[in-house]
Structure formats: structure tokens, C-alpha cells
Write an enzyme that holds these catalytic residues in place. Sequence first.
Site, PDB file in Angstrom:
ATOM      1  N   THR A  31      41.349  53.071  50.311  1.00  0.00           N
ATOM      2  CA  THR A  31      42.646  52.421  50.098  1.00  0.00           C
ATOM      3  C   THR A  31      42.936  52.240  48.613  1.00  0.00           C
ATOM      4  O   THR A  31      44.057  52.459  48.155  1.00  0.00           O
ATOM      5  CB  THR A  31      42.668  51.048  50.799  1.00  0.00           C
ATOM      6  OG1 THR A  31      42.530  51.241  52.207  1.00  0.00           O
ATOM      7  CG2 THR A  31      43.961  50.306  50.518  1.00  0.00           C
ATOM      8  N   SER A  65      38.840  48.502  54.756  1.00  0.00           N
ATOM      9  CA  SER A  65      39.713  47.579  55.481  1.00  0.00           C
ATOM     10  C   SER A  65      41.103  48.173  55.645  1.00  0.00           C
ATOM     11  O   SER A  65      41.436  49.194  55.034  1.00  0.00           O
ATOM     12  CB  SER A  65      39.800  46.243  54.744  1.00  0.00           C
ATOM     13  OG  SER A  65      40.385  46.418  53.461  1.00  0.00           O
ATOM     14  N   GLU A 109      55.746  32.073  51.435  1.00  0.00           N
ATOM     15  CA  GLU A 109      54.297  31.854  51.457  1.00  0.00           C
ATOM     16  C   GLU A 109      53.958  30.678  52.362  1.00  0.00           C
ATOM     17  O   GLU A 109      54.526  29.595  52.230  1.00  0.00           O
ATOM     18  CB  GLU A 109      53.774  31.608  50.034  1.00  0.00           C
ATOM     19  CG  GLU A 109      52.347  31.102  49.952  1.00  0.00           C
ATOM     20  CD  GLU A 109      51.341  32.002  50.648  1.00  0.00           C
ATOM     21  OE1 GLU A 109      50.520  31.461  51.409  1.00  0.00           O
ATOM     22  OE2 GLU A 109      51.384  33.233  50.439  1.00  0.00           O
ATOM     23  N   HIS A 162      42.632  40.465  13.606  1.00  0.00           N
ATOM     24  CA  HIS A 162      43.968  39.864  13.558  1.00  0.00           C
ATOM     25  C   HIS A 162      44.980  40.934  13.190  1.00  0.00           C
ATOM     26  O   HIS A 162      44.724  41.765  12.313  1.00  0.00           O
ATOM     27  CB  HIS A 162      43.999  38.749  12.507  1.00  0.00           C
ATOM     28  CG  HIS A 162      45.358  38.155  12.305  1.00  0.00           C
ATOM     29  ND1 HIS A 162      45.903  37.228  13.171  1.00  0.00           N
ATOM     30  CD2 HIS A 162      46.292  38.387  11.340  1.00  0.00           C
ATOM     31  CE1 HIS A 162      47.105  36.901  12.737  1.00  0.00           C
ATOM     32  NE2 HIS A 162      47.366  37.590  11.630  1.00  0.00           N
TER      33      HIS A 162
END
Length: 453
Positions: free
Chosen positions: A42, A143, A201, A441
Site C-alpha cells: 500500500t 492492511s 471527526e 544559519h
Amino acid sequence: MYDFDVMVIGAGPAGYEVASLLGTGGKSVCIIEKGETTVGGTCLNEGCVPAKNFLETSAYIKKEAYFRSCGVNHTASTLDMMTLQASTHCLIQDLKIGLLNKLKKSKVTIEYDTATFIDNHAIKLEDQNRHITAKDIVIASGSSHRDHPLLKLQDETIISSREVFKLKDIPKSILIIGGGAIGCEFASFFNALGSSVHISEFASRLVANEDDDVSRALKREFEKKDITIDLNANVTNYHVNENGVEVTVDKGKKVETQTFEKVLISIGRIPNTSALQLEQVNIEQDRGYIEVNDNLQCLNHNNIYAIGDVLKTPALAHVAYYEAKRVAQHILGKETFSGDYIFPWVTFCTPQIASIGKSEKVLKENGIKFKNKKLFFKTNAKAKIKGDDSGFIKVLYDEETSLILGASIIGNDATELIHQFLIAINANLGLNDLEKMIFAHPTLSESSLDLIG
């Protein structure tokens, strides 16, 4: 006498990694996968890789206004879905060729077929109607999309993440059911391309695995982008009509019905174990997840291992890679990797979020005294140069020793920055140790130094 030393069921991240490691270690290995098109699992074919490619592309359009302010002039800010799909297909194929070459170099035999158990040493290849044997077997079958208890996938109207990668057009409106990592990533994608996005949700906050401050900050940032969010919300009814999908959502204090052009279901995944006929060898399971011991061996057979999404461990490719390493080391008789490990949680939404180590909740539950420090990217030059100075770094550290216990980040490149805290925690470094280091930086990384003091 067995046909192979080890058989691996599934050629996703867990499967191809353990097969490659064992083959390189001198074992004769056979890996079984349904077909060449699904090699990579997947993650490669319809998950991590294509999703991140879609997100990276949409992010360019979302930053159009910033590019214009920097003097970049262009005439169009549209996305051709067919071109994006073609480039994603090329990306997948390039990576797949690399995987197949890796397995070939490790002298791994590949069988394209469906595997079912005969006994604890034998597997039947269903299409070929023959069986092969091995001393050890590793289950890494991955899965699949978890179905919604009410809404059923339907053509191009009610879809899963898999169908997103096949859409011909960007929908004018979309309801995303599920505010976890996948749901939030696709919310960012569709929002960047102009869709009206609505998240429903069931839980009380977005990305429930993350720090409370991060969850709240993500909600604020999404709402600034006009993404509508309903928490503690439950879909109670739906009807597909000529205009899209009419959905009724119970929000606790009120019930609302709205119509969306598309609905995306993103409520998790379930293990691919039901078709393996595990009952033939009495492998213990819990709701399809395989029960294992500390060495990832099945409880009733120490020659059968399970790794990746078939376990209750987080369904993350990088966790699967580590589990593959643990099993390979054990089978090869080498140093066993620890089962006590930390790993980063990462979500590639906009803004990105990531975390590592212990959370505030866990520390409080265990009675560990800690302090936290937070540094906002608004003070960081590189964040401003990149056109987005939203978000922050939050570090949890031991009150007495200053040892770093956990960290959470929301903002620019959070999914990359989190790894400096992964290294710090594994190396038992404290905030005072960072003070002795020099960061370049201007960079986002130097924000870690500003946490000191």
C-alpha cells in the site's frame, strides 16, 4: 528438507525489507505477493508515496501568493490531474524497479500468487495449486482500508484514499470523514487546489496521537484556510443523489444535513489476515491482528513471525522496517534489536506536524517531573524566507537533568526536523548539550538552539 529457509508472505515495506536482509544474510528466501503490480504494498502503490507526491505538488500552488510577492510571475495556477497521475505513476515505477533489483541482488525468489497456510512449515500457492515449504515463515501481508459502518464506497462519489489518485477532476466540495493523519493530509491537498473542505471527526480533536497544543494549533491553521472542522461528530445518515452525497452529521448539540460532491472515508485500516487461513495452524489473533511474543514470533509457533500492519503496533512503514530488522536479526542468530524503541509520528499536511518520545500525558501518568519549552518559528529567518513562519517546536525535558524526553513540531519541514530530536533522545542528550553545538544559519534546525536559556 525444506524448499526454502524462509518464506515471506507479502512484499510491502515489512516483507521486502525482511526478505532482502535475510537473503543478504545467506538465507534462501521466497517472498509471495499477489502480483507484480502490488509489489511495494500500500505504501508504494496507493499510500505514502503517491500521497506525498500529490501533497508536494499541491503545496506549490498554495504558495502562489508568496511566490508573487517575491517577484515570481506566472500566468496560471491550475493543476492537470492527468499529468500529476502520470508523474506519480513514473515515480512508483522507478521505486518499484529499485525494490525488485534489491530483491534480485539478495537472491530472493518471488512467487506471484495468493498464499494460504497448510501447516506451520507449508504454504499453498492458490493460483498454481501447489505448496512450498520453509523452516521459518514471516507474515507481512499488510492492511486494507477500513470500511465505515454506515457509508459504503460507491464509484467516484464515496471514496477511500485509493480512489483519490484516480480522480479526473478536483471536486468543488468534499467531506472527509476522519481527522487522523491521512484525513488531514488529504484535507490540505484538496484545500490547496480550491475545494471546499469539511472534516468530520468522531474524536474530540484532530490527530489524536499528537500533543494537545499541536492538535489545537493544526485546527486553528486549518480554519484560517477555510477548512470546516466538526469534532465529536458522527455521521448518522446519507443519500447519494445527482448532486453528490447528502450527509447528516450529529454534532452533539445539533444535527446538520449538507450535500457534498464527494465523500472521502479515512477512519483507519484493518490487517490483511482473514484470507491466510491462520486457523489451519492455530495462530492466535485479536480482531485480525496477530498476537506475538517479544521476538515477534506467533504464540503457538516459534518458527512463524509477524511484522508490519498485521500487528497492533502503529501502521507506519518506518515501524515495519524496524520490525523487519528485528526478525531478520533473530532468524540470522545475530544481535537482537530492542523491542523498546521510539519512532517519529509524522503527518505531511500543511502545516506539517511531527513528534517523538514521550508525550505530556504519558509523563504525567508516570509521575515524571518535567518542564517544557516552546519556540515559535516567527522568530526564525529561514521560516520567513520559505514564506511560512507559522507553528512551533515544543520540547519536554527532565526537570533535574535537562535530558530531552519528547518533542513535537508543527510548521515548516516538521517531518524532517523531528529526527534531530530522535537522535538526541537515543543519545541521552539534554538541552544543555545542544548549547555546545553549532547549527548553520539561516536554517530551521537552529531553532533548537533558541530553546536554550
